[in-house]
Design a protein around this motif. Structure first.
Motif, PDB file in Angstrom:
ATOM      1  N   GLU A   1       1.064  -1.394  -0.051  1.00 26.69           N
ATOM      2  CA  GLU A   1       0.054  -0.069  -0.230  1.00 26.69           C
ATOM      3  C   GLU A   1       0.933   1.284  -0.040  1.00 26.69           C
ATOM      4  OE1 GLU A   1      -3.090   0.147   2.991  1.00 26.69           O
ATOM      5  OE2 GLU A   1      -3.957  -1.662   2.448  1.00 26.69           O
ATOM      6  N   PRO A   2       0.256   2.461  -0.341  1.00 26.33           N
ATOM      7  CA  PRO A   2       1.056   3.655  -0.364  1.00 26.33           C
ATOM      8  C   PRO A   2       1.560   4.131   0.997  1.00 26.33           C
ATOM      9  CG  PRO A   2      -0.732   3.699  -1.753  1.00 26.33           C
ATOM     10  CD  PRO A   2      -1.029   2.558  -1.111  1.00 26.33           C
ATOM     11  N   THR A   3       2.495   4.747   1.169  1.00 23.57           N
ATOM     12  CA  THR A   3       2.954   5.253   2.406  1.00 23.57           C
ATOM     13  C   THR A   3       1.911   6.063   3.094  1.00 23.57           C
ATOM     14  OG1 THR A   3       4.144   6.989   1.677  1.00 23.57           O
ATOM     15  CG2 THR A   3       5.488   5.049   1.476  1.00 23.57           C
ATOM     16  N   LYS A   4       2.039   6.242   4.492  1.00 22.59           N
ATOM     17  CA  LYS A   4       1.253   6.974   4.929  1.00 22.59           C
ATOM     18  C   LYS A   4       1.321   8.760   4.735  1.00 22.59           C
ATOM     19  CE  LYS A   4       0.079   8.649   9.951  1.00 22.59           C
ATOM     20  NZ  LYS A   4       0.436   8.578  11.258  1.00 22.59           N
ATOM     21  N   GLU A   5       2.589   8.952   4.325  1.00 27.34           N
ATOM     22  CA  GLU A   5       2.618  10.258   3.680  1.00 27.34           C
ATOM     23  C   GLU A   5       1.991  10.442   2.299  1.00 27.34           C
ATOM     24  OE1 GLU A   5       6.296  13.229   2.468  1.00 27.34           O
ATOM     25  OE2 GLU A   5       6.677  11.211   3.035  1.00 27.34           O
ATOM     26  N   MET A   6       1.900   9.469   1.387  1.00 28.79           N
ATOM     27  CA  MET A   6       1.413   9.581   0.324  1.00 28.79           C
ATOM     28  C   MET A   6      -0.121   9.768   0.470  1.00 28.79           C
ATOM     29  SD  MET A   6       3.493   6.945  -1.763  1.00 28.79           S
ATOM     30  CE  MET A   6       2.450   6.711  -3.237  1.00 28.79           C
ATOM     31  N   GLN A   7      -0.547   8.957   1.604  1.00 28.82           N
ATOM     32  CA  GLN A   7      -1.944   8.818   1.636  1.00 28.82           C
ATOM     33  C   GLN A   7      -2.452  10.149   2.426  1.00 28.82           C
ATOM     34  OE1 GLN A   7      -4.004   5.369   3.373  1.00 28.82           O
ATOM     35  NE2 GLN A   7      -1.848   4.361   3.031  1.00 28.82           N
ATOM     36  N   GLU A   8      -1.611  10.907   3.072  1.00 27.68           N
ATOM     37  CA  GLU A   8      -1.922  12.169   3.795  1.00 27.68           C
ATOM     38  C   GLU A   8      -2.123  13.222   2.717  1.00 27.68           C
ATOM     39  OE1 GLU A   8       1.089  12.568   6.869  1.00 27.68           O
ATOM     40  OE2 GLU A   8      -0.196  11.213   8.319  1.00 27.68           O
ATOM     41  N   GLU A   9      -0.845  13.245   1.797  1.00 30.67           N
ATOM     42  CA  GLU A   9      -0.903  14.351   0.744  1.00 30.67           C
ATOM     43  C   GLU A   9      -2.334  14.205  -0.182  1.00 30.67           C
ATOM     44  OE1 GLU A   9       2.524  14.229  -1.677  1.00 30.67           O
ATOM     45  OE2 GLU A   9       3.728  15.297  -0.118  1.00 30.67           O
ATOM     46  N   PHE A  10      -2.651  12.815  -0.446  1.00 31.03           N
ATOM     47  CA  PHE A  10      -3.565  12.635  -1.249  1.00 31.03           C
ATOM     48  C   PHE A  10      -4.795  13.214  -0.793  1.00 31.03           C
ATOM     49  CE2 PHE A  10      -7.295  10.250  -2.822  1.00 31.03           C
ATOM     50  CZ  PHE A  10      -7.215  10.121  -4.101  1.00 31.03           C
ATOM     51  N   GLU A  11      -5.264  13.176   0.752  1.00 29.07           N
ATOM     52  CA  GLU A  11      -6.307  13.819   1.232  1.00 29.07           C
ATOM     53  C   GLU A  11      -6.078  15.228   1.276  1.00 29.07           C
ATOM     54  OE1 GLU A  11      -9.052  12.248   2.220  1.00 29.07           O
ATOM     55  OE2 GLU A  11      -8.470  10.406   1.729  1.00 29.07           O
ATOM     56  N   GLU A  12      -4.841  15.729   1.485  1.00 29.32           N
ATOM     57  CA  GLU A  12      -4.735  17.118   1.632  1.00 29.32           C
ATOM     58  C   GLU A  12      -5.226  18.072   0.121  1.00 29.32           C
ATOM     59  OE1 GLU A  12      -3.728  20.838   3.083  1.00 29.32           O
ATOM     60  OE2 GLU A  12      -3.907  18.879   4.033  1.00 29.32           O
ATOM     61  N   ALA A  13      -4.627  16.990  -0.814  1.00 25.75           N
ATOM     62  CA  ALA A  13      -5.030  17.679  -2.299  1.00 25.75           C
ATOM     63  C   ALA A  13      -6.339  17.895  -2.436  1.00 25.75           C
ATOM     64  CB  ALA A  13      -4.270  16.690  -3.159  1.00 25.75           C
ATOM     65  N   ARG A  14      -7.447  17.029  -1.909  1.00 24.74           N
ATOM     66  CA  ARG A  14      -8.866  16.924  -1.779  1.00 24.74           C
ATOM     67  C   ARG A  14      -9.140  18.360  -1.354  1.00 24.74           C
ATOM     68  NH1 ARG A  14     -11.198  11.278  -0.057  1.00 24.74           N
ATOM     69  NH2 ARG A  14     -13.147  12.229  -0.932  1.00 24.74           N
ATOM     70  N   LYS A  15      -8.705  18.972  -0.665  1.00 26.94           N
ATOM     71  CA  LYS A  15      -9.054  20.079   0.168  1.00 26.94           C
ATOM     72  C   LYS A  15      -8.622  21.713  -0.583  1.00 26.94           C
ATOM     73  CE  LYS A  15      -8.183  18.429   4.645  1.00 26.94           C
ATOM     74  NZ  LYS A  15      -7.279  18.648   5.988  1.00 26.94           N
ATOM     75  N   PRO A  16      -9.560  22.522  -0.820  1.00 35.36           N
ATOM     76  CA  PRO A  16      -9.169  23.814  -1.439  1.00 35.36           C
ATOM     77  C   PRO A  16      -7.960  24.253  -0.934  1.00 35.36           C
ATOM     78  CG  PRO A  16     -11.634  23.796  -0.694  1.00 35.36           C
ATOM     79  CD  PRO A  16     -10.884  22.662   0.020  1.00 35.36           C
ATOM     80  N   LEU A  17      -7.197  25.215  -1.849  1.00 32.55           N
ATOM     81  CA  LEU A  17      -5.986  25.473  -1.531  1.00 32.55           C
ATOM     82  C   LEU A  17      -6.359  26.914  -1.004  1.00 32.55           C
ATOM     83  CD1 LEU A  17      -3.731  25.167  -4.752  1.00 32.55           C
ATOM     84  CD2 LEU A  17      -3.508  24.112  -2.626  1.00 32.55           C
TER      85      LEU A  17
END
Length: 505
Positions: free
Chosen positions: A489-505
């Motif tokens: 599975e993707p690393t925890k860091e990759m998954q956290e970035e994925f979730e962060e990218a879903r939020k508006p900048l």
């Protein structure tokens, strides 16, 4: 007699060089040079994305197909491109803009792939950079070929000399002005392209006596307006093409998800909330431009049937031929020069973006990424400019054959990008489970299939004659899914970035 045309076209080329000089003063960092500091407005973003997309193919390849064979081949391709453009703006643009900033402020597509999947060995960066260099060199060659064809057709000038001169102009303003110069000129070039094709269509329809005469002439040519057949100019008969060519035409739309010179425009827009406005502008332009381009082919067929110099690959000169014959006299010839500058605009708007992205691959992704990770900004910019010249020189060599098909060159490069990058962009943005091994498997398989299919499986005929982008896209997608599910599975860091990218900048 043709001096006014030449004056108008030289003036246009001088203008774009001047824009390059102006923006050269604003390139302080590599992010400025390659991404404009992420400061593009909605109009520049929309028009530069679409102008850099269409290239000379819009004014030569597409009208040429419609002129020679009617609706089926050109029309289905246009429909596929319209659908692909909309979906790319709708589902990719906003998420990519967010994700590239979240993922270590990625400023190139290879950067994004490498940062997104935490690729410490830089495998994705290397493979994607090689793909970009190969495909963009071929793509650039198609633009240079269009320039040589233009000056040869209009003025009788030597094809090779004309091509080299135009390539030099493109290299000058791109290398000194960077992304901002390329994007600003793309805005101007997009508007000029629109003006050119709409004007030629209106004058052409008037010259032929109205739309009714165009339709009547088309009906006399077997298969010309048929959606399942195309007109064969060699035999004069209709040829049934079945579902495979239609799917091939529609499959062109898949390429949008992976074409770097369009994706980078999404990455560069100043405000993510302006993407909706940019999408509307882009779609209006695309709908008008592609529809008019196809209709120019229909109109040309009614105006100039059975013209010897428009036979075979010469059909891609129909726009030039119509312009030269529809405008006569000193003032109209000057007007024709402005219109024919639309072909230069189409070529330059694509070639400048391709050269810029290819040079970023060498300087940012290969030189800095592999060999000297702490390279100075000054050195990166120098290497970028040298690379621009080298790639342009290779493109010129490829385009030396004046009988090469613009449509075919673009078709091959487009499939390469769509197969290698398209599925990966979508999975990287929308599927959290995608991992590095799946990404590598998808990119390599998609790129290889797209590049070798025309010379292997396609020769078997039948269903295998389908446009290589479709099987490449399917296989790449399947491998991304299967390999990602069968490995870690993707690393925890990759998954956290994925979730962060879903939020508006």
């Amino acid at each position: 007699m043709k001096t006014p045309i030449l004056i108008a076209m030289i003036a246009y080329m001088a203008m774009v060089v001047y824009i390059g000089v102006i923006y050269s003063k604003k390139n302080k960092t590599s992010e400025d040079y390659f991404l404009g500091g992420r400061g593009l407005g909605p109009w520049v973003t929309a028009m530069s994305a679409e102008a850099s997309d269409m290239s000379s193919w819009l004014l030569m390849g597409l009208p040429g197909l419609a002129y020679a064979s009617g609706f089926s081949q050109a029309g289905w391709t246009a429909i596929g491109l319209i659908l692909g453009t909309y979906l790319n703006w709708k589902i990719v643009a906003k998420r990519l803009r967010r994700y590239t900033q979240v993922s270590n402020n990625s400023i190139t597509v290879p950067d994004f792939f490498s940062n997104r999947f935490k690729d410490e060995k830089k495998i994705l960066m290397f493979v994607s950079s090689i793909m970009i260099l190969i495909c963009f060199t071929v793509y650039t060659a198609s633009g240079f070929a269009a320039c040589g064809t233009l000056f040869n057709s209009v003025f009788g000038l030597n094809y090779q000399a004309s091509m080299i001169a135009c390539a030099a102009v493109i290299v000058i303003y791109t290398s000194i002005g960077g992304f901002l110069a390329a994007s600003t000129t793309d805005l101007i070039q997009g508007l000029l392209m629109s003006f050119a094709i709409v004007t030629v269509l209106i004058v052409g329809v008037a010259a032929v006596g109205g739309v009714g005469n165009i339709v009547e002439h088309g009906k006399t040519m077997e298969g010309f307006f048929d959606v399942m057949k195309y007109h064969d100019p060699a035999t004069g008969h209709a040829v049934s093409q079945g579902i495979i060519p239609i799917l091939s035409g529609l499959a062109w739309g898949l390429g949008y998800f992976g074409v770097p010179h369009i994706l980078v425009r999404f990455m560069a827009i100043k405000n993510v909330n302006e993407i909706k406005k940019s999408r509307r502008i882009a779609m209006v332009w695309v709908l008008i431009s592609l529809t008019v381009a196809v209709c120019i082919g229909f109109t040309g067929a009614a105006l100039y049937p059975n013209v010897a110099e428009l036979a075979g690959s010469g059909n891609q000169r129909i726009f030039i031929y119509m312009t030269m014959h529809l405008f006569k006299g000193i003032i109209p010839l000057l007007f024709a020069g402005i219109i024919l500058s639309g072909i230069l605009a189409a070529t330059m708007s694509t070639s400048d973006s391709q050269l810029l992205i290819a040079s970023s691959c060498v300087s940012k992704n290969m030189y800095e990424g592999f060999f000297k990770r702490k390279a100075s900004e000054k050195k990166i910019l120098i290497i970028s400019r040298v690379t621009t010249v080298v790639i342009a020189a290779i493109g010129v060599i490829i385009a030396l054959d004046e009988n090469s098909s613009v449509f075919k060159l673009v078709e091959n490069a487009w499939a390469g990008f769509g197969g290698a990058f398209g599925p990966l962009i979508l999975f990287a943005l929308f599927w959290k489970r995608t991992n590095l091994k799946g990404a590598v498997a998808g990119m390599v398989s998609g790129g290889v299939i797209a590049l070798v299919w025309p010379y292997t499986f396609a020769t078997l005929g039948g269903i295998f004659e389908i446009y290589c982008l479709l099987p490449a896209f399917i296989v790449s997608s399947l491998l991304i899914i299967v390999v990602s599910l069968l490995t870690e599975e993707p690393t925890k860091e990759m998954q956290e970035e994925f979730e962060e990218a879903r939020k508006p900048l």
